[in-house]
Design a protein around this motif. Structure first.
Motif, PDB file in Angstrom:
ATOM      1  N   SER A  75       0.921  -1.215   0.126  1.00 49.19           N
ATOM      2  CA  SER A  75       0.022   0.128  -0.047  1.00 49.19           C
ATOM      3  C   SER A  75       0.779   1.244   0.009  1.00 49.19           C
ATOM      4  O   SER A  75       2.007   1.154   0.511  1.00 49.19           O
ATOM      5  CB  SER A  75      -0.917   0.112   1.402  1.00 49.19           C
ATOM      6  OG  SER A  75      -0.109  -0.011   2.508  1.00 49.19           O
ATOM      7  N   GLU A  84      -3.556   2.748 -10.568  1.00 51.55           N
ATOM      8  CA  GLU A  84      -3.610   1.305 -10.337  1.00 51.55           C
ATOM      9  C   GLU A  84      -2.464   0.697 -11.112  1.00 51.55           C
ATOM     10  O   GLU A  84      -1.791  -0.404 -10.874  1.00 51.55           O
ATOM     11  CB  GLU A  84      -4.837   0.658 -10.831  1.00 51.55           C
ATOM     12  CG  GLU A  84      -5.167  -0.852 -10.677  1.00 51.55           C
ATOM     13  CD  GLU A  84      -6.443  -1.130 -11.366  1.00 51.55           C
ATOM     14  OE1 GLU A  84      -6.627  -2.408 -11.504  1.00 51.55           O
ATOM     15  OE2 GLU A  84      -7.473  -0.343 -11.183  1.00 51.55           O
ATOM     16  N   ALA A  87       0.948   1.131  -9.463  1.00 52.28           N
ATOM     17  CA  ALA A  87       0.903   0.059  -8.466  1.00 52.28           C
ATOM     18  C   ALA A  87       1.262  -1.227  -8.784  1.00 52.28           C
ATOM     19  O   ALA A  87       2.133  -1.929  -8.203  1.00 52.28           O
ATOM     20  CB  ALA A  87      -0.365   0.277  -7.348  1.00 52.28           C
ATOM     21  N   PHE A  88       0.459  -1.587  -9.656  1.00 55.23           N
ATOM     22  CA  PHE A  88       0.742  -2.950 -10.313  1.00 55.23           C
ATOM     23  C   PHE A  88       2.126  -3.158 -10.722  1.00 55.23           C
ATOM     24  O   PHE A  88       3.029  -4.321 -10.440  1.00 55.23           O
ATOM     25  CB  PHE A  88      -0.209  -3.298 -11.506  1.00 55.23           C
ATOM     26  CG  PHE A  88      -1.475  -4.153 -10.960  1.00 55.23           C
ATOM     27  CD1 PHE A  88      -1.360  -5.059 -10.025  1.00 55.23           C
ATOM     28  CD2 PHE A  88      -2.691  -3.845 -11.573  1.00 55.23           C
ATOM     29  CE1 PHE A  88      -2.619  -5.755  -9.619  1.00 55.23           C
ATOM     30  CE2 PHE A  88      -3.803  -4.386 -11.203  1.00 55.23           C
ATOM     31  CZ  PHE A  88      -3.784  -5.145 -10.372  1.00 55.23           C
ATOM     32  N   TYR A 108      -5.904  -5.509  -7.398  1.00 55.35           N
ATOM     33  CA  TYR A 108      -6.098  -4.122  -6.736  1.00 55.35           C
ATOM     34  C   TYR A 108      -7.288  -4.012  -6.067  1.00 55.35           C
ATOM     35  O   TYR A 108      -8.433  -3.731  -6.830  1.00 55.35           O
ATOM     36  CB  TYR A 108      -5.790  -3.129  -7.975  1.00 55.35           C
ATOM     37  CG  TYR A 108      -5.501  -1.743  -7.408  1.00 55.35           C
ATOM     38  CD1 TYR A 108      -4.367  -1.410  -7.002  1.00 55.35           C
ATOM     39  CD2 TYR A 108      -6.509  -0.896  -7.698  1.00 55.35           C
ATOM     40  CE1 TYR A 108      -4.161  -0.134  -6.304  1.00 55.35           C
ATOM     41  CE2 TYR A 108      -6.534   0.524  -7.044  1.00 55.35           C
ATOM     42  CZ  TYR A 108      -5.390   0.884  -6.601  1.00 55.35           C
ATOM     43  OH  TYR A 108      -5.219   2.186  -6.198  1.00 55.35           O
ATOM     44  N   HIS A 109      -7.280  -3.709  -4.632  1.00 49.92           N
ATOM     45  CA  HIS A 109      -8.546  -3.351  -4.175  1.00 49.92           C
ATOM     46  C   HIS A 109      -8.327  -1.640  -4.082  1.00 49.92           C
ATOM     47  O   HIS A 109      -7.592  -1.186  -3.197  1.00 49.92           O
ATOM     48  CB  HIS A 109      -8.367  -4.165  -2.799  1.00 49.92           C
ATOM     49  CG  HIS A 109      -8.751  -5.416  -2.686  1.00 49.92           C
ATOM     50  ND1 HIS A 109      -8.595  -6.042  -1.527  1.00 49.92           N
ATOM     51  CD2 HIS A 109      -8.502  -6.310  -3.748  1.00 49.92           C
ATOM     52  CE1 HIS A 109      -8.735  -7.440  -1.969  1.00 49.92           C
ATOM     53  NE2 HIS A 109      -8.594  -7.672  -3.229  1.00 49.92           N
ATOM     54  N   LYS A 110      -9.595  -1.197  -4.369  1.00 52.34           N
ATOM     55  CA  LYS A 110      -9.713   0.419  -4.458  1.00 52.34           C
ATOM     56  C   LYS A 110     -10.891   0.629  -3.497  1.00 52.34           C
ATOM     57  O   LYS A 110     -11.303   1.774  -3.529  1.00 52.34           O
ATOM     58  CB  LYS A 110      -9.685   1.018  -5.589  1.00 52.34           C
ATOM     59  CG  LYS A 110     -10.501   0.351  -6.609  1.00 52.34           C
ATOM     60  CD  LYS A 110     -10.371   1.029  -8.168  1.00 52.34           C
ATOM     61  CE  LYS A 110     -11.339   0.481  -9.081  1.00 52.34           C
ATOM     62  NZ  LYS A 110     -11.099   1.022 -10.301  1.00 52.34           N
ATOM     63  N   PRO A 115      -6.294   2.263  -0.691  1.00 52.42           N
ATOM     64  CA  PRO A 115      -6.218   1.546  -1.755  1.00 52.42           C
ATOM     65  C   PRO A 115      -4.855   0.621  -1.799  1.00 52.42           C
ATOM     66  O   PRO A 115      -4.018   1.191  -1.514  1.00 52.42           O
ATOM     67  CB  PRO A 115      -6.337   2.271  -3.052  1.00 52.42           C
ATOM     68  CG  PRO A 115      -6.839   3.461  -2.603  1.00 52.42           C
ATOM     69  CD  PRO A 115      -6.811   3.895  -1.266  1.00 52.42           C
ATOM     70  N   HIS A 116      -4.797  -0.512  -2.320  1.00 58.33           N
ATOM     71  CA  HIS A 116      -3.513  -1.468  -2.074  1.00 58.33           C
ATOM     72  C   HIS A 116      -3.670  -2.467  -3.043  1.00 58.33           C
ATOM     73  O   HIS A 116      -4.769  -2.991  -3.787  1.00 58.33           O
ATOM     74  CB  HIS A 116      -3.606  -1.947  -0.576  1.00 58.33           C
ATOM     75  CG  HIS A 116      -4.945  -2.806  -0.299  1.00 58.33           C
ATOM     76  ND1 HIS A 116      -5.948  -2.057   0.454  1.00 58.33           N
ATOM     77  CD2 HIS A 116      -5.238  -4.165  -0.329  1.00 58.33           C
ATOM     78  CE1 HIS A 116      -6.750  -2.903   0.592  1.00 58.33           C
ATOM     79  NE2 HIS A 116      -6.182  -3.921   0.193  1.00 58.33           N
ATOM     80  N   VAL A 117      -2.499  -3.175  -3.005  1.00 61.67           N
ATOM     81  CA  VAL A 117      -2.307  -4.409  -3.793  1.00 61.67           C
ATOM     82  C   VAL A 117      -2.205  -5.593  -3.192  1.00 61.67           C
ATOM     83  O   VAL A 117      -1.318  -5.656  -2.406  1.00 61.67           O
ATOM     84  CB  VAL A 117      -1.056  -4.140  -4.741  1.00 61.67           C
ATOM     85  CG1 VAL A 117      -0.916  -5.440  -5.894  1.00 61.67           C
ATOM     86  CG2 VAL A 117      -1.318  -3.186  -5.995  1.00 61.67           C
TER      87      VAL A 117
END
Length: 294
Positions: A75, A84, A87-88, A108-110, A115-117
């Protein structure tokens, strides 16, 4: 970055995949760049196959078996507004540099406040060798992840909930700081800031170890400070080297005439003359001291 869970069996791996994909609401992406929508039966089976091997069924039969995957979360601060895609890419590059032979799959959780991977990382690599992630490895992952985001233009820094070796490092630092001071201010004022007393030169120092402030007074402070080019914020060694007794002459008067003299020890303010040592290079093994009289 932290490890939030694990899977020990092929069924456990499937459950973890379903969880990070929100039962098919989110698209998954593996370490080779392939994407999966597990609402589609075929793609769901492909994602399961990517994260498991045939021999897993023989070795990892129940919850007493060694772990097969780690569930990891990467995160960044909301204020950084990391996209996103970035982040990926940051997570993918970080894991491939650290564990080049270990497969993983991401989501990816937003839909949360932060938000985090989510990443499922296989613990056995492609050759059967197991990785053992320790505290120092977690530090490396955090630092690499932050570095990848920084390369993409994001203003982020790496933080650690636990700093490896911090306790012993702080202990050594305190020993090293003993006897060192930061210069707070200096100047000329009423002695001990008492308006009823005459002006005197002073210097206020703060100990590095305990952050305690102390003020010293001395006749020659001004010229020594100017000569040594001391400024507020300078770190110096400053210590009293010990008292030195002075002698003066006591004149003997007889019949209104000086008949001689004898040495005596002075009393009161003149009895003790403090000698102060000041060193602008406190970390040198050998240092020269400038003596300041008070």
């Amino acid at each position: 970055m932290r490890i939030t869970g694990s899977g020990r069996t092929p069924r456990g791996v499937k459950n973890e995949i379903n969880y990070i994909a929100r039962e098919g609401e989110l698209t998954l992406r593996d370490s080779e760049g392939k994407e999966y929508c597990i609402q589609e039966r075929e793609e769901r089976q492909q994602s399961y196959a990517f994260m498991t091997d045939q021999e897993d069924k023989q070795v990892h039969r129940d919850e007493s078996a060694p772990k097969l995957v780690h569930n990891m979360v990467f995160s960044s601060p909301n204020v950084a507004s990391v996209s996103e895609a970035d982040a990926f890419k940051a997570v993918e590059t970080t894991l491939k540099e650290k564990y080049p032979d270990n497969r993983f799959i991401m989501a990816y959780h937003k839909d949360t406040d932060s938000p985090h991977v989510h990443v499922l990382l296989r613990i056995p690599d492609n050759y059967g060798k197991r990785i053992n992630i320790r505290k120092q490895d977690l530090r490396d992952l955090r630092e690499k992840f932050a570095g990848q985001l920084q390369k993409r233009g994001y203003n982020v820094t790496c933080t650690h909930q636990y700093q490896f070796g911090l306790k012993s490092e702080l202990k050594r630092e305190h020993d090293r700081q003993r006897g060192l001071y930061e210069v707070v201010k200096f100047g000329r004022a009423s002695y001990r800031f008492n308006p009823k007393k005459g002006d005197q030169n002073y210097i206020t120092l703060r100990t590095l170890k305990n952050k305690t402030e102390v003020t010293y007074w001395g006749v020659n402070l001004a010229e020594e400070i100017e000569r040594e080019q001391i400024k507020p914020g300078s770190v110096i060694s400053f210590k009293k080297e010990g008292p030195r007794r002075l002698k003066c002459l006591n004149w003997i008067v007889r019949e209104n005439r000086l008949a001689g003299h004898r040495p005596i020890e002075t009393t009161g303010a003149l009895k003790i003359r403090g000698r102060w040592g000041l060193n602008l290079n406190p970390f040198r093994k050998k240092s020269s001291w400038t003596h300041l009289s008070s």
